[in-house]
Every structure is written in C-alpha cells, then in structure tokens.
Scaffold this motif. Sequence first.
Motif, PDB file in Angstrom:
ATOM      1  N   GLY A 170      35.832  39.960  35.116  1.00 35.65           N
ATOM      2  CA  GLY A 170      34.515  40.480  35.429  1.00 35.65           C
ATOM      3  C   GLY A 170      34.649  41.929  35.859  1.00 35.65           C
ATOM      4  N   VAL A 171      33.518  42.583  36.065  1.00 36.60           N
ATOM      5  CA  VAL A 171      33.514  43.970  36.525  1.00 36.60           C
ATOM      6  C   VAL A 171      32.695  44.023  37.809  1.00 36.60           C
ATOM      7  CG1 VAL A 171      32.787  46.327  36.000  1.00 36.60           C
ATOM      8  CG2 VAL A 171      33.812  44.911  34.209  1.00 36.60           C
ATOM      9  N   SER A 189      25.298  38.532  30.281  1.00 42.07           N
ATOM     10  CA  SER A 189      26.553  37.864  30.617  1.00 42.07           C
ATOM     11  C   SER A 189      27.325  38.644  31.674  1.00 42.07           C
ATOM     12  CB  SER A 189      27.411  37.721  29.358  1.00 42.07           C
ATOM     13  OG  SER A 189      28.700  37.233  29.693  1.00 42.07           O
ATOM     14  N   ALA A 190      28.083  37.917  32.498  1.00 39.36           N
ATOM     15  CA  ALA A 190      28.963  38.550  33.478  1.00 39.36           C
ATOM     16  C   ALA A 190      30.393  38.599  32.958  1.00 39.36           C
ATOM     17  CB  ALA A 190      28.919  37.783  34.793  1.00 39.36           C
ATOM     18  N   ARG A 191      30.625  38.127  31.744  1.00 41.44           N
ATOM     19  CA  ARG A 191      31.970  38.132  31.151  1.00 41.44           C
ATOM     20  C   ARG A 191      32.265  39.508  30.576  1.00 41.44           C
ATOM     21  NH1 ARG A 191      33.021  34.357  26.839  1.00 41.44           N
ATOM     22  NH2 ARG A 191      35.153  35.000  27.262  1.00 41.44           N
ATOM     23  N   LEU A 192      32.630  40.442  31.444  1.00 38.42           N
ATOM     24  CA  LEU A 192      32.890  41.815  31.057  1.00 38.42           C
ATOM     25  C   LEU A 192      34.358  42.139  31.274  1.00 38.42           C
ATOM     26  CD1 LEU A 192      29.829  43.498  32.796  1.00 38.42           C
ATOM     27  CD2 LEU A 192      30.000  42.739  30.429  1.00 38.42           C
ATOM     28  N   ALA A 217      31.859  46.913  40.947  1.00 39.38           N
ATOM     29  CA  ALA A 217      31.976  48.286  41.434  1.00 39.38           C
ATOM     30  C   ALA A 217      32.756  49.155  40.450  1.00 39.38           C
ATOM     31  CB  ALA A 217      32.611  48.313  42.821  1.00 39.38           C
ATOM     32  N   GLY A 218      32.551  48.925  39.166  1.00 40.92           N
ATOM     33  CA  GLY A 218      33.177  49.742  38.136  1.00 40.92           C
ATOM     34  C   GLY A 218      34.629  49.430  37.857  1.00 40.92           C
ATOM     35  N   GLU A 219      35.172  48.401  38.477  1.00 43.73           N
ATOM     36  CA  GLU A 219      36.563  48.016  38.284  1.00 43.73           C
ATOM     37  C   GLU A 219      36.649  46.587  37.772  1.00 43.73           C
ATOM     38  OE1 GLU A 219      39.207  50.031  38.744  1.00 43.73           O
ATOM     39  OE2 GLU A 219      37.832  51.646  39.287  1.00 43.73           O
ATOM     40  N   GLN A 220      37.651  46.331  36.935  1.00 43.25           N
ATOM     41  CA  GLN A 220      37.847  44.967  36.455  1.00 43.25           C
ATOM     42  C   GLN A 220      38.430  44.117  37.564  1.00 43.25           C
ATOM     43  OE1 GLN A 220      39.056  43.983  32.423  1.00 43.25           O
ATOM     44  NE2 GLN A 220      40.874  43.045  33.305  1.00 43.25           N
ATOM     45  N   VAL A 221      37.928  42.899  37.700  1.00 42.59           N
ATOM     46  CA  VAL A 221      38.433  41.945  38.681  1.00 42.59           C
ATOM     47  C   VAL A 221      38.677  40.613  37.977  1.00 42.59           C
ATOM     48  CG1 VAL A 221      37.260  43.013  40.650  1.00 42.59           C
ATOM     49  CG2 VAL A 221      36.097  41.232  39.362  1.00 42.59           C
ATOM     50  N   LEU A 222      39.477  39.772  38.609  1.00 44.61           N
ATOM     51  CA  LEU A 222      39.728  38.432  38.105  1.00 44.61           C
ATOM     52  C   LEU A 222      39.140  37.413  39.061  1.00 44.61           C
ATOM     53  CD1 LEU A 222      43.446  38.688  36.923  1.00 44.61           C
ATOM     54  CD2 LEU A 222      41.390  38.714  35.512  1.00 44.61           C
ATOM     55  N   ILE A 223      38.700  36.292  38.510  1.00 43.75           N
ATOM     56  CA  ILE A 223      38.152  35.203  39.306  1.00 43.75           C
ATOM     57  C   ILE A 223      38.965  33.957  38.992  1.00 43.75           C
ATOM     58  CG2 ILE A 223      36.112  33.824  39.859  1.00 43.75           C
ATOM     59  CD1 ILE A 223      35.647  37.113  38.126  1.00 43.75           C
ATOM     60  N   CYS A 224      39.546  33.339  40.021  1.00 51.45           N
ATOM     61  CA  CYS A 224      40.395  32.164  39.824  1.00 51.45           C
ATOM     62  C   CYS A 224      39.551  30.939  39.463  1.00 51.45           C
ATOM     63  CB  CYS A 224      41.229  31.900  41.073  1.00 51.45           C
ATOM     64  SG  CYS A 224      40.314  31.223  42.470  1.00 51.45           S
TER      65      CYS A 224
END
Length: 113
Positions: free
Chosen positions: A23-24, A54-57, A26-33
Amino acid sequence: MPCHRCGARQTDPVRGASPWRRGVRAGEQVLICPDCQHDRDWTADLAHCAACGSARLARALGNTQCKDCGAQDRVTPETVPDPATGTASRSGLTTLSEDVHAALERHFGQRTD
C-alpha cells in the motif's frame, strides 16, 4: 520492511504469492502483514486509486501504480494526522523545504528578530 501497522517483520518467502499486501501511505510504500489484514478497515489510512478506489498501490522509482486497474500516479492523498500539531494534513502536498522549515520551527521554536 516491517508491517506499517504492527511492526511485524517478513520471514523468508515461500513459493507462490505473498500473503503480505502493498500500500501507499504518506507517499511511501508500506507493507501490511496477513494478521493486520483481518482488521475490517486495514486500508483506512492508505492512499486509494482515484480511478478505481483500490488501496492496492505500489511505489517504484517515484511512481505510484494501482495493482488492480493499472492506473499510474492517480491516487487520492490520504489524510494523516500530524503528530507535532495534532491536526490532519493531506500527505504529499508539501515540499521538502516546507517540511524542513516546519521541523526546524518545532525544534528551535520561532525566532523573533
């Protein structure tokens, strides 16, 4: 990169598709467990695609791409609370110089000449 919600770290991947989601925020890619994905509103604090919602960015080389519809750089900025001021701000709308200026004012306080 740890899960942005709980801080869990990924283990060595197994063959096949990863259960972790990108996901994204604050302009940065993050991971969700996978555990955090069980929460109903796990996408609430992520940016969403302006074309399909979609939130799949995914972010790569400064570009954001929707994993569902393929749209690039068409995301709606999420509202992220600013811990310093306690107010909500739209991420990605300030320049680096504005961020640095705000950080210096928080650290040193306003100077009166």
